[in-house]
Design an enzyme around this catalytic site. Structure first.
Site, PDB file in Angstrom:
ATOM      1  CD  GLU A 437      -1.707  -2.444   1.322  1.00  0.00           C
ATOM      2  OE1 GLU A 437      -0.545  -2.705   1.698  1.00  0.00           O
ATOM      3  OE2 GLU A 437      -2.559  -3.334   1.104  1.00  0.00           O
ATOM      4  CG  HIS A 504     -11.560  -7.818   6.231  1.00  0.00           C
ATOM      5  ND1 HIS A 504     -10.698  -8.489   7.069  1.00  0.00           N
ATOM      6  CD2 HIS A 504     -11.061  -7.983   4.982  1.00  0.00           C
ATOM      7  CE1 HIS A 504      -9.731  -9.044   6.345  1.00  0.00           C
ATOM      8  NE2 HIS A 504      -9.934  -8.752   5.079  1.00  0.00           N
TER       9      HIS A 504
END
Ligand code: TPP
Ligand code: MG
Length: 698
Positions: A437, A504
Site C-alpha cells: 500500500e 475488514h
C-alpha cells in the site's frame, strides 16, 4: 583513488570539479554562519559530495530526482539560485517553501526535484510513479531516488524496489552507504555482506562503487541511465562513502572511531580529484586556487542577497489558502433536481487567488470531449454500479487517469467494481499492484508530479494503515510545503454490518478528517456516489473517497447517465422535519431515514454531510436553526469521531439556537467484533432509538 576519465574532455573534467567544489565550499561557509548563530542546523554532506553531484550531472535536467537530507550537491548541480537556497535555509518567505520547511525538505517543480519529508523511505516509491509516467509516455527518461544505508531497513525500500522490478520501471536507486545511520553502525543495521546483494532478491541488477570518486559515480550513473532506458528496468547502485561530520551539525561524532576519520580523510572526494586534475594537467594549482576564489566570491555575493530577504510577514489567510491546490477545472454539476439543465460553473475558490502557489497546469491532452451518455436521462443503479460508472466515465474523460490496486485488473477487484476495465482501457491504465500500500500511494504521488491523475483502490479501508505515512505526511502536506499538488484519489471500501471482524469493517474516516491537506468524501446514495467520485477525480488535491461496502448492493437509486460532479463540501438535506435534526453520513443516512419512516409521530430532519473535509457549516447551521435539537449520528466509534468536532462547532457558533445539548450517537469505543450479535450491539444504530427519545424528551 583510481580515476578513469574515459572520453571526458579537459573542459568537462574541470566543470565537474567546479560542481563538486561548490557544495563543499557552501557548507564550509555555513559552518561559520552556524557558529555565528546566523543559520539553522542542517545535515552535512561533507565527504559525500561526489555522489549527489556525479549522479545529478549524469541525468538530464528534466529528469526527476528524489534527494534526501545530505544531498546539497543535487540542488547546486541543478543550478538552483544560491541566494534563494540561503533564503530557504533561513526560513524566509522568499525561499522555496515560503518559510514552511526546514533544511533540505523542499522541492522545486522547475528543477525537477521532489522535496523529501523527514521520514526515511517514502521518496523511493515516488520515483516509481515518475518512472511509470515516463514509461507510459514512452519517454527516454529515468527517475533517481537516494537513500542512506539506514533507510534501506525501512519497509518502503523493499516496497519501492519490488514494485519497480515488477513493473519494469526505469528508476535508479542510489544507496549512500556512509557507515552510520545517526549513531547506528552498519553492523547493527543489516546482515547481508553488501546491500547490493538484496537486488538479486528483487530480480534487479546492481553495482557497488566508490562513492567518493566523482568520475566513477558520474560514469556509472550515466551507464546505468542508458541501461534503465534501453532495458526498461530499475537498477540499484551502492555508493560506499563516509560521513565526515556528525549526523546533523552540532550533534557530535563521539561514537565514530577516530581512525575511520583518518582513513576516510585520505579518500576525500575533492582533494583526490584536485590531485588527479593537476597530474593530468587539466588544471594547474594556480587555476584551482582561482576557481576556489571565484567560488568564494560567488558564495559571498549570493549570501548577501540571501540575507537581504525581507522579514517574515505572517498572513494567516495565505497559510490556509496554500494548503490546497486550486481547481482550475470547469465543472458540470448535477443539480439536485436534474430535470433542470446542468449548469457550467467555475469553482468558486478560483475567484480569490491570494497567496497561492501557482495552480497546477491543466493537462490539456488529458481531456477528451465527453462523448458519452445523454445528458438528462437517468436510470436505476445500485450504489456499486454508480461507483463503477463514475470510474468508467472518468477513464473515458481523462486519458491521463491511471487506476491502481490489488487484484483490480483481470480479477475485477475484491468487489468486482473494475471488472471488464482491462478490456476497455488496457493494462497500462488498470494496474494490478503487488501487495504494498505504501509504495502505491507513493507511486500515485509520483504520477502526479508528471501530470497524471490516479485512483488507488485500497482493497479494504482497513489496510490504509499500511500506506498511512504517504497519505498523511506526503500527499496531504506537499502543496502547503512547496506548491506541488497530489492529484490522487484513494477509494476506501469501508464499514461494517457484514460480520467481517475487526480488520475488514472499520470506519477510519476520522483519521483523515484530522489531516489538513486531504479532502474526505463519503456518499450515502448512488447519485452522489457517482458525482462525488467524478468530483474527487477532477479535484487536483488528494481525496479519500469512502464507499460503504454494506451499501454496494443493498441500495439503488436514479442516477444521471451524464458525466457530472456532486460538489465536494456540500451537504444534502435528505428530508425536512420540525422536531429534531439528525446530522449524519454514509450508512447513518439510511439508519436515520428508516427510523423516521417507522416513527411518523416524530418530524425528523436529516442532513447528509456527504463531505467530511471540508464540512458544509452553512448547512449544519441551517438545520440547527430549524430545530434547535441535534443528533450527530455515525458508524465510527464515539471518541474522536467527527461528531465530536461538529458538536463543538455547533456549541461555539449556534449556541443561541439550541434547545437541548447536542447529542451524539456513535458506535462503541471497542474494536469492531466479528460475531453478528456483538457487531449489531457495537453499531450506533443499536442506540439510535434511545438517543432520539432522549433528545426529543429533553
Ligand atoms: C522513518 C524515520 N525514522 C527515523 C528517523 C530519524 N532519522 C533521521 S536521519 C536518521 C539516520 C539515517 O541514516 P541513513 O539512512 O544511513 O542516512 P544518513 O543520515 O547516514 O545519510 C534517522 C534515524 C527518520 N527521519 N525517519
Ligand atoms: Mg548512513
Amino acid at each position: 583513488m583510481h580515476f578513469d576519465k574515459k572520453n571526458s574532455t579537459p573542459d568537462q573534467l574541470a566543470q565537474l570539479y567546479k560542481s563538486l567544489l561548490l557544495p563543499r565550499m557552501i557548507e564550509e561557509k555555513m559552518l561559520v554562519l552556524l557558529r555565528q548563530g546566523k543559520i539553522s542546523k542542517w545535515f552535512s554532506g561533507i565527504g559525500q559530495e561526489a555522489i549527489s553531484v556525479g549522479a545529478t550531472l549524469a541525468l538530464q535536467p528534466d529528469e526527476w530526482i528524489m534527494p534526501l537530507h545530505r544531498n546539497l550537491g543535487v540542488f547546486t548541480s541543478r543550478h538552483m539560485p544560491l541566494h534563494k537556497l540561503f533564503m530557504q535555509w533561513q526560513g524566509s518567505k522568499e525561499g522555496y517553501s515560503k518559510g514552511r520547511e526546514r533544511s533540505f525538505h523542499f522541492g522545486s517543480k522547475e528543477h525537477y526535484i521532489c522535496g523529501m519529508i523527514s521520514h526515511l523511505g517514502p521518496q523511493l516509491a515516488i520515483a516509481d510513479g515518475v518512472a511509470l509516467a515516463y514509461k507510459l509516455r514512452k519517454q527516454n527518461k529515468v527517475s533517481l531516488a537516494f537513500t542512506g544505508e539506514g533507510g534501506t531497513s525501512e519497509g518502503d525500500f523493499h516496497e519501492a524496489l519490488n514494485t519497480a522490478a515488477v513493473w519494469d520501471l526505469p528508476v535508479i536507486f542510489i544507496i549512500e552507504n556512509n557507515g552510520y545511520g545517526l549513531s547506528t553502525p552498519v553492523t547493527e543495521q543489516y546482515r547481508c555482506a553488501s546491500l547490493i546483494d538484496r537486488a538479486k532478491g528483487y530480480g534487479m541488477e546492481a553495482v557497488k562503487i566508490d562513492g567518493n570518486n566523482i568520475l566513477e559515480v558520474y560514469d556509472t550513473v550515466k551507464g546505468v541511465r542508458e541501461y534503465c532506458i534501453n532495458r526498461q528496468k530499475p537498477y540499484l547502485i551502492e555508493c560506499m562513502t563516509f560521513r565526515m561530520r556528525g549526523h546533523e551539525e552540532a550533534s557530535g561524532t563521539k561514537y565514530v572511531p577516530k581512525e575511520l576519520f583518518t582513513r576516510w580523510e585520505l579518500n576525500d572526494p575533492i582533494k583526490n580529484y584536485e590531485i588527479y586534475l593537476v597530474l593530468q594537467q587539466v588544471l594547474t594549482a594556480e587555476e584551482i586556487a582561482g576557481i576556489r576564489e571565484e567560488t568564494k566570491q560567488y558564495i559571498e555575493e549570493e549570501l548577501e542577497k540571501g540575507f537581504a530577504a525581507a522579514a517574515m510577514i505572517v498572513d494567516t489567510e495565505e497559510e490556509i489558502n496554500d494548503v490546497y491546490a486550486l481547481s482550475s477545472v470547469v465543472r458540470r454539476q448535477s443539480s439536485e433536481a436534474f430535470d433542470e439543465p446542468p449548469v457550467e460553473v467555475v469553482s468558486d475558490v478560483e475567484a480569490k487567488p491570494r497567496g497561492r502557489f501557482p495552480a497546477p497546469a491543466a493537462n490539456k491532452e488529458s481531456k477528451q470531449a465527453p462523448t458519452h451518455h445523454s445528458p438528462f436521462t437517468t436510470h436505476d443503479a445500485r450504489f456499486i454500479d454508480a461507483i463503477r460508472q463514475g470510474l468508467q466515465q472518468s477513464l473515458e474523460t481523462h486519458t491521463n487517469l491511471i487506476l491502481m490496486g490489488q487484484d483490480i485488473a483481470e480479477y475485477g477487484g475484491a468487489f468486482k467494481i473494475t471488472e471488464g476495465f482491462v478490456e476497455q482501457f488496457g493494462k497500462d491504465r488498470v494496474r494490478n499492484t503487488p501487495l504494498c500500500e505504501s509504495a502505491i500511494v507513493g507511486a500515485a504521488l509520483g504520477l502526479s508530479l508528471e501530470g497524471y491523475k490516479s485512483v488507488m483502490e485500497m482493497q479494504f479501508a482497513d489496510f490504509v494503515t499500511a500506506g498511512f505515512n504517504q497519505i498523511v505526511n506526503n500527499l496531504a502536506k506537499i502543496h502547503y510545503r512547496w506548491g506541488q499538488n497530489a492529484d490522487v484519489v484513494i477509494r476506501m471500501p469501508t464499514g461494517g454490518g457484514m460480520g467481517a471482524g475487526p480488520f475488514h469493517s472499520q470506519s477510519n474516516e476520522a483519521w483523515f478528517v484530522h489531516t489538513p491537506g486531504l479532502k474526505v468524501v463519503y456518499p450515502s446514495n448512488a447519485e452522489d456516489a457517482k458525482g462525488l467520485l467524478i468530483a474527487a477525480i477532477n479535484d487536483p488535491n488528494p481525496v479519500l473517497y469512502f464507499e460503504h461496502k454494506g451499501l454496494y448492493r443493498s441500495i439503488s437509486g436514479r442516477v444521471p447517465e451524464m458525466y457530472y460532479e456532486t460538489a465536494i463540501g456540500k451537504a444534502k438535506l435528505v428530508q425536512r422535519g420540525s422536531d429534531v435534526s439528525i446530522i449524519t453520513y454514509g450508512a447513518g443516512v439510511h439508519w436515520a431515514t428508516d427510523y423516521a419512516a417507522k416513527h411518523e409521530d416524530l418530524s425528523i430532519e436529516i442532513l447528509d454531510l456527504r463531505s467530511l473535509l471540508p464540512l458544509d457549516y452553512d448547512a449544519i447551521k441551517t438545520t440547527v436553526k430549524n430545530n434547535g435539537k441535534v443528533l450527530l449520528l455515525h458508524e465510527d466509534s464515539l471518541t474522536g469521531g467527527i461528531g465530536g468536532e461538529i458538536a463543538a462547532w455547533i456549541g461555539e457558533h449556534c449556541f443561541e439556537y439550541l434547545d437541548a445539548p447536542v447529542m451524539r450517537c456513535a458506535s462503541l469505543n471497542t474494536p469492531i467484533p466479528f460475531n453478528m450479535e456483538l457487531e449489531k450491539n457495537f453499531m450506533a444504530s443499536a442506540r439510535l432509538d434511545e438517543s432520539i427519545q432522549k433528545l426529543v424528551g429533553y
